[in-house]
Design an enzyme around this catalytic site. Structure first.
Site, PDB file in Angstrom:
ATOM      1  N   LEU A 188       0.787  -1.235   0.000  1.00  0.00           N
ATOM      2  CA  LEU A 188       0.000   0.000   0.000  1.00  0.00           C
ATOM      3  C   LEU A 188       0.819   1.285   0.000  1.00  0.00           C
ATOM      4  CD1 LEU A 188      -2.959  -0.974   2.371  1.00  0.00           C
ATOM      5  CD2 LEU A 188      -3.045  -0.621  -0.098  1.00  0.00           C
ATOM      6  N   ASN A 223     -10.791  -1.300   2.387  1.00  0.00           N
ATOM      7  CA  ASN A 223      -9.814  -2.370   2.176  1.00  0.00           C
ATOM      8  C   ASN A 223      -9.397  -2.909   3.541  1.00  0.00           C
ATOM      9  OD1 ASN A 223      -7.760  -4.069   1.546  1.00  0.00           O
ATOM     10  ND2 ASN A 223      -6.523  -2.576   0.427  1.00  0.00           N
ATOM     11  N   CYS A 273      -5.913  -6.162   3.017  1.00  0.00           N
ATOM     12  CA  CYS A 273      -4.574  -6.188   2.423  1.00  0.00           C
ATOM     13  C   CYS A 273      -3.704  -7.158   3.212  1.00  0.00           C
ATOM     14  CB  CYS A 273      -3.931  -4.804   2.425  1.00  0.00           C
ATOM     15  SG  CYS A 273      -2.211  -4.863   1.878  1.00  0.00           S
ATOM     16  N   GLY A 292     -11.552 -11.746  -8.326  1.00  0.00           N
ATOM     17  CA  GLY A 292     -10.622 -12.865  -8.182  1.00  0.00           C
ATOM     18  C   GLY A 292     -10.454 -13.593  -9.504  1.00  0.00           C
ATOM     19  N   THR A 313      -5.908  -8.395 -11.863  1.00  0.00           N
ATOM     20  CA  THR A 313      -4.610  -8.756 -12.438  1.00  0.00           C
ATOM     21  C   THR A 313      -4.636  -8.743 -13.967  1.00  0.00           C
ATOM     22  OG1 THR A 313      -4.105 -10.043 -10.475  1.00  0.00           O
ATOM     23  CG2 THR A 313      -2.858 -10.591 -12.443  1.00  0.00           C
TER      24      THR A 313
END
Lengths: 310, 267
Positions: free
Chosen positions: A75, A129, A132, A244, A267
């Protein structure tokens, strides 16, 4: 042929389509504006902003694994002050929902960020979040019932904006954590953050990542996340944003059928800067080919098929 | 601060040629005119030559040659793993997904007089575009090519036409000390504006040290694991000195991959 209706409602949050970037894979959008029209997206989601500027973790920060990657970025953040003057105006100017991801090292820090962003205006939802896996002290709020409840309560107290709790998959029972988030004021869930993992270099006989462990993402985790979304959406009433390994329209449709109300592409952006518009186009094509008029009608459709015993 | 390459694009190019350059080394030539048109020495491309999800990530390569007339570029690489092995098996005519040009072009002196180029192994790759650019600007290049063994001295004959002189050094012939001596002599005899190094942290440290003592600007191509190439994954960090004290992390894909050795920390 009738143009399909891709719009979805996540409680009060209405999106023109169910596709958005996963936090931490898109910065705040600027880099990908050269490759496609960002206004096509259902929402924009920034890399989690922290209260103070932070450098992030020591390298190496990433390593490729079969069908996936491990990362431990830690982060790095420009801090909330710069975020309000540079990143947020960019996000707000897009013709899609602005979902601001925040992260903190304590409930108080989360609460302070939520207050600041509540006052800032032009924020459509806040994604917390809580998950993490790569903070230096390795505390994952969303793996501890007490910590997660505390953060959610603090944030809920400070805003009426829709709150999205980003869950961690690194728990024994994801449904229990989803129920806990619902109980403590989350309006939506994001399922899930990365899976903790590691890699060892056999030549040096050392862990590859600078922080030893990292978070696994990419197609490798997709079947596990699909199962989690399937379980959560049948147990909890809140809208779920799936995250995901989603890389294309077919992946996205799978998650919608499993019960997700929206999807995040993560990703895949790294490999294909056009992954998001291609995912939107893929859902649209699926609807044209074999779907009903509205994408909302396929959300959770696989449960019914499953219950009917096919 | 320049933090963004505005000409980067994603295109499907075509492989024109793929030839061995040494044991486990290859030169790939691809047609990608839109990318080549805007590319400059010091920049790189992210390539993907497969449609599957394994290997997942693109592979970064420095530009070895830029042929603007033909709209083609070349990369020189060593087969290190799954991804580079797959690229080495591609054939002329195969499609190649090209993302680039990425990174920051080398900030050349307007009229460089003389530069030193030090490459080890496949680190000799980006020295070709630099030598070409230096010559175009009226300067001279001196290349020092290093390798573990003679068969790993790559593309040396192709480099000669661009350089005033090319020296080679191999480990089996006491290369480390000889290279140091040659560089010291070069620094003493020629008024070098800059020295570029790629492929070895040891050589980068040497250039950094001599740069401090001498009067040239040293630069190193930094190699950091990278997922996106465009600044969003935040993976490819290098430590650079911060004004005042300490260091900060700089993304090799945006601020690099070429860093001044007065700033970057070689680890």
């Amino acid at each position: 042929m009738n143009e399909p209706d891709l719009s979805v409602s996540l409680g009060r949050l209405r999106l023109k389509n169910p596709v958005m970037p996963a936090s931490g894979t898109f910065n705040f959008g600027k880099e990908y504006a050269e490759y496609f029209d960002l206004n096509q997206m259902g929402a924009v989601v920034n890399k989690s902003v922290m209260l103070q500027p932070r450098q992030g973790n020591a390298p190496p920060r990433i390593v490729e694994t079969p069908c996936g990657m491990l990362s431990s970025i830690g982060l790095p953040s420009q801090g909330i002050e710069e975020f309000l003057t540079v990143q947020l105006p960019f996000m707000r100017a897009l013709e899609c929902a602005a979902i601001v991801s925040v992260s903190g090292t304590s409930a108080e820090e989360f609460g302070e960020l939520v207050s600041v962003l509540d006052r800032a205006g032009g924020v459509d939802a806040l994604e917390l979040n809580l998950s993490c896996p790569n903070f230096v002290d390795k505390v994952i709020f969303a793996t501890d019932c007490g910590l997660m409840a505390e953060v959610l309560q603090e944030c809920r107290r400070r805003t009426s904006l829709p709150l999205i709790a980003k869950l961690s998959p690194n728990v024994t029972d994801i449904v229990q954590m989803a129920r806990l988030a619902e109980k403590h004021g989350a309006d939506m869930l994001c399922a899930v953050n990365t899976f903790t993992g590691m890699a060892i270099d056999v030549r040096t006989r050392r862990p590859v990542l600078g922080t030893v462990t990292g978070g696994l993402s990419g197609p490798a985790i997709k079947p596990i996340v699909l199962r989690m979304v399937w379980q959560i959406t049948q147990a909890v009433g809140l809208p779920v944003i799936a995250c995901g390994g989603i890389s294309n329209g077919t992946d996205a449709v799978e998650f919608l059928l499993a019960g997700a109300a929206a999807v995040q592409v993560g990703t895949a952006n790294f490999i294909n800067p056009l992954a998001i518009p291609e995912t939107i186009a893929g859902i649209r094509q699926y609807m044209l080919d074999s779907g009903p008029h509205s994408v909302t009608e396929i959300i959770g459709a696989a449960w019914r098929r499953s219950a009917a015993g096919r | 601060m320049f933090l963004h390459c505005f000409w980067a694009m994603l295109i499907t190019g075509t492989i024109l040629d793929l030839r061995p350059a040494g044991p486990e080394y290859f030169v790939l030539r691809a047609h990608a005119p839109q990318v080549v048109q805007h590319a400059a020495p010091g920049q790189f491309v992210m390539l993907q030559g497969w449609g599957e999800q394994d290997p997942l990530l693109r592979r970064p390569f420095d530009f070895h040659r830029l042929d603007r007339e033909a709209g083609a570029f070349e990369v020189l690489f060593k087969v290190k793993g799954h991804g580079t092995a797959m690229i080495s098996r591609l054939r002329p005519g195969d499609p190649l997904s090209v993302l680039g040009p990425l990174g920051r072009p080398i900030p050349f002196h307007e009229a460089p007089k003389a530069v030193g180029l030090i490459g080890r192994g496949s680190g000799v790759s980006p020295m070709f575009t630099i030598a070409e650019e230096v010559r175009r600007r009226g300067g001279r290049s001196y290349a020092l090519v290093s390798a573990r063994s003679p068969d790993r001295l790559l593309c040396v004959d192709e480099l000669r036409p661009f350089c005033q002189a090319v020296w080679t050094f191999t480990d089996d012939a006491g290369g480390g000390a000889a290279l140091r001596q040659a560089l010291e002599t070069l620094v003493r005899d020629e008024a070098l504006d800059a020295v570029f190094t790629c492929g070895s942290n040891r050589l980068a440290s040497l250039v950094a040290q001599l740069g401090q003592e001498g009067h040239f600007a040293g630069y190193a191509f930094m190699d950091a694991p990278m997922a996106c190439g465009v600044g969003t994954c935040k993976g490819c960090v290098c430590r650079v000195r911060r004004d005042g004290a300490g260091y900060r992390y700089a993304l090799a894909c945006l601020e690099g991959p070429v860093f001044p050795l007065s700033e970057v920390l070689i680890e």
